[in-house]
Every structure is written in structure tokens, then in C-alpha cells.
Design a protein around this motif. Structure first.
Motif, PDB file in Angstrom:
ATOM      1  N   LYS A   1     -91.658  52.395  -3.122  1.00 16.38           N
ATOM      2  CA  LYS A   1     -90.569  53.144  -3.752  1.00 16.38           C
ATOM      3  C   LYS A   1     -89.234  52.823  -3.076  1.00 16.38           C
ATOM      4  O   LYS A   1     -88.220  52.596  -3.752  1.00 16.38           O
ATOM      5  N   ASP A   2     -89.230  52.768  -1.735  1.00 13.80           N
ATOM      6  CA  ASP A   2     -88.007  52.433  -1.003  1.00 13.80           C
ATOM      7  C   ASP A   2     -87.542  51.012  -1.322  1.00 13.80           C
ATOM      8  O   ASP A   2     -86.338  50.760  -1.471  1.00 13.80           O
ATOM      9  N   ASN A  42     -83.975  49.926  -2.912  1.00 16.40           N
ATOM     10  CA  ASN A  42     -83.080  48.930  -2.301  1.00 16.40           C
ATOM     11  C   ASN A  42     -82.789  47.788  -3.264  1.00 16.40           C
ATOM     12  O   ASN A  42     -81.640  47.355  -3.398  1.00 16.40           O
ATOM     13  N   LEU A  43     -83.818  47.300  -3.936  1.00 13.90           N
ATOM     14  CA  LEU A  43     -83.632  46.218  -4.898  1.00 13.90           C
ATOM     15  C   LEU A  43     -82.747  46.686  -6.049  1.00 13.90           C
ATOM     16  O   LEU A  43     -81.846  45.958  -6.477  1.00 13.90           O
ATOM     17  N   GLY A  44     -82.966  47.900  -6.512  1.00 13.05           N
ATOM     18  CA  GLY A  44     -82.153  48.455  -7.597  1.00 13.05           C
ATOM     19  C   GLY A  44     -80.689  48.547  -7.222  1.00 13.05           C
ATOM     20  O   GLY A  44     -79.805  48.207  -8.022  1.00 13.05           O
ATOM     21  N   ARG A  45     -80.410  48.992  -5.997  1.00 13.23           N
ATOM     22  CA  ARG A  45     -79.008  49.068  -5.541  1.00 13.23           C
ATOM     23  C   ARG A  45     -78.387  47.674  -5.447  1.00 13.23           C
ATOM     24  O   ARG A  45     -77.203  47.510  -5.658  1.00 13.23           O
ATOM     25  N   THR A  46     -79.195  46.689  -5.141  1.00 12.85           N
ATOM     26  CA  THR A  46     -78.701  45.326  -4.977  1.00 12.85           C
ATOM     27  C   THR A  46     -78.387  44.664  -6.308  1.00 12.85           C
ATOM     28  O   THR A  46     -77.402  43.951  -6.422  1.00 12.85           O
ATOM     29  N   GLU A  56     -77.164  55.083 -15.279  1.00 11.69           N
ATOM     30  CA  GLU A  56     -78.270  55.991 -14.951  1.00 11.69           C
ATOM     31  C   GLU A  56     -79.311  55.256 -14.118  1.00 11.69           C
ATOM     32  O   GLU A  56     -79.295  54.043 -14.021  1.00 11.69           O
ATOM     33  N   ARG A  57     -80.235  56.008 -13.566  1.00  8.87           N
ATOM     34  CA  ARG A  57     -81.315  55.442 -12.763  1.00  8.87           C
ATOM     35  C   ARG A  57     -82.105  54.447 -13.600  1.00  8.87           C
ATOM     36  O   ARG A  57     -82.564  54.754 -14.694  1.00  8.87           O
ATOM     37  N   ALA A  58     -82.286  53.238 -13.074  1.00  8.23           N
ATOM     38  CA  ALA A  58     -82.994  52.183 -13.790  1.00  8.23           C
ATOM     39  C   ALA A  58     -84.497  52.309 -13.556  1.00  8.23           C
ATOM     40  O   ALA A  58     -84.937  52.728 -12.487  1.00  8.23           O
ATOM     41  N   SER A  59     -85.255  51.916 -14.564  1.00 11.80           N
ATOM     42  CA  SER A  59     -86.710  51.915 -14.414  1.00 11.80           C
ATOM     43  C   SER A  59     -87.104  50.725 -13.543  1.00 11.80           C
ATOM     44  O   SER A  59     -86.326  49.804 -13.318  1.00 11.80           O
ATOM     45  N   ARG A  60     -88.345  50.738 -13.064  1.00  5.17           N
ATOM     46  CA  ARG A  60     -88.820  49.625 -12.243  1.00  5.17           C
ATOM     47  C   ARG A  60     -88.788  48.321 -13.031  1.00  5.17           C
ATOM     48  O   ARG A  60     -88.452  47.271 -12.497  1.00  5.17           O
ATOM     49  N   ALA A  61     -89.141  48.386 -14.324  1.00  6.67           N
ATOM     50  CA  ALA A  61     -89.112  47.183 -15.163  1.00  6.67           C
ATOM     51  C   ALA A  61     -87.678  46.647 -15.270  1.00  6.67           C
ATOM     52  O   ALA A  61     -87.456  45.435 -15.194  1.00  6.67           O
ATOM     53  N   ILE A  93     -85.253  47.119 -13.114  1.00  9.14           N
ATOM     54  CA  ILE A  93     -84.881  46.597 -11.798  1.00  9.14           C
ATOM     55  C   ILE A  93     -85.451  45.190 -11.620  1.00  9.14           C
ATOM     56  O   ILE A  93     -84.745  44.267 -11.207  1.00  9.14           O
ATOM     57  N   LEU A  94     -86.727  44.995 -11.966  1.00  7.45           N
ATOM     58  CA  LEU A  94     -87.343  43.672 -11.836  1.00  7.45           C
ATOM     59  C   LEU A  94     -86.688  42.662 -12.768  1.00  7.45           C
ATOM     60  O   LEU A  94     -86.423  41.521 -12.374  1.00  7.45           O
ATOM     61  N   ARG A  95     -86.396  43.068 -13.995  1.00  4.13           N
ATOM     62  CA  ARG A  95     -85.744  42.169 -14.952  1.00  4.13           C
ATOM     63  C   ARG A  95     -84.380  41.735 -14.425  1.00  4.13           C
ATOM     64  O   ARG A  95     -84.022  40.558 -14.456  1.00  4.13           O
ATOM     65  N   ARG A  96     -83.615  42.688 -13.919  1.00  4.01           N
ATOM     66  CA  ARG A  96     -82.280  42.375 -13.395  1.00  4.01           C
ATOM     67  C   ARG A  96     -82.384  41.511 -12.137  1.00  4.01           C
ATOM     68  O   ARG A  96     -81.558  40.616 -11.920  1.00  4.01           O
TER      69      ARG A  96
END
Length: 141
Positions: A50-51, A55-59, A66-71, A73-76
Motif C-alpha cells: 500500500k505504501d 509513493n508511486l501514485g505521488r510520483t 482525486e485518489r487514483a486506483s491502483r490500475a 497508478i500502474l497505467r500512468r
């Protein structure tokens, strides 16, 4: 084998077990101790993942959204990596072109220096001091 989360045949009340130290729990009920250790390790693993997603999402994502989903975040992250790789290839091509241009300029400089040395050697052998590369013929009157 018996699953970690399955029921066991312990005579000790679960509520009474909560206040025990890990050593006491291990001694009184080894199965519950093993399950508790497994659960704690799994919780730490999930928290760590989760952490890392945070971190990846902030990067890689825009913080104003809004808060991005894990998918998402990975796509971006994939898009960002691909953009950086493409930029790296462009910079490498630009560097190669600059290095080639530099090598050509260095070659021309060496050529001009050698030509200048040859001219100086010829002038020195003739004993004629010349201040420019062009020598005007003597004027006829």
C-alpha cells in the motif's frame, strides 16, 4: 494439512489470549501463535505494498485529482516509463549527432593546422616573413 485461518481445538478463550505476550501465547497455544505471526507478517506485507502504491501514485499522477486506483497508478507509471525511454532515445540520437559534428570540426581544425604549418615551413625555407596567408605579387610600374 490444516489451514492457518481454520478453527482449532484449543480450550483457551480467544479473548483471554489477547493480553498475552508472544512468548506466553507460543507456550500456551502454538497454533494460535503461528497464526498470529502469519497474520502480522501478511499485514506488514499489505501495508508495504500500500505504501509503495502511494509513493508511486505521488510520483506519476497529478496531485490535484482525486485518489487514483491502483490500475490507474500502474497505467500512468507505464506511460511515464515509456515517455522517459523515448526521451532517452531522442537525447542519445542528439548526442550522437553532436559527437559526429564535433569529430568533423576537430578533423577540419587538424587539417587547417597542418595546412598552416606547411605554409609556415614553406615561408621559413624561402626566408620571406609573411604576416598573412595571401602574398601579393610585387607591383610593376
Amino acid at each position: 494439512g490444516e489451514e492457518m485461518g481454520g478453527s482449532d481445538e484449543s480450550d483457551i478463550d480467544d479473548d483471554a489470549m489477547e493480553g498475552l505476550s508472544p512468548e506466553e501465547l507460543k507456550r500456551l497455544d502454538p497454533k494460535k501463535h503461528a497464526r498470529a505471526q502469519h497474520n502480522a507478517l501478511e499485514r506488514r506485507r499489505r501495508d508495504n505494498i500500500k505504501d509503495m502504491y502511494s509513493n508511486l501514485g505521488r510520483t506519476v499522477t497529478d496531485t490535484s485529482t482525486e485518489r487514483a486506483s491502483r490500475a490507474q497508478i500502474l497505467r500512468r507509471a507505464i506511460e511515464s516509463i515509456e515517455e522517459k525511454q523515448s526521451e532517452c532515445r531522442r537525447k542519445e540520437a542528439e548526442l550522437a549527432a553532436i559527437e559526429a559534428e564535433n569529430a568533423e570540426l576537430e578533423r577540419r581544425c587538424r587539417e587547417l593546422i597542418e595546412k598552416r604549418k606547411a605554409e609556415m615551413d614553406l615561408r621559413g625555407a624561402a626566408g620571406t616573413p609573411v604576416t598573412s596567408a595571401f602574398v601579393a605579387p610585387p607591383a610593376s610600374n
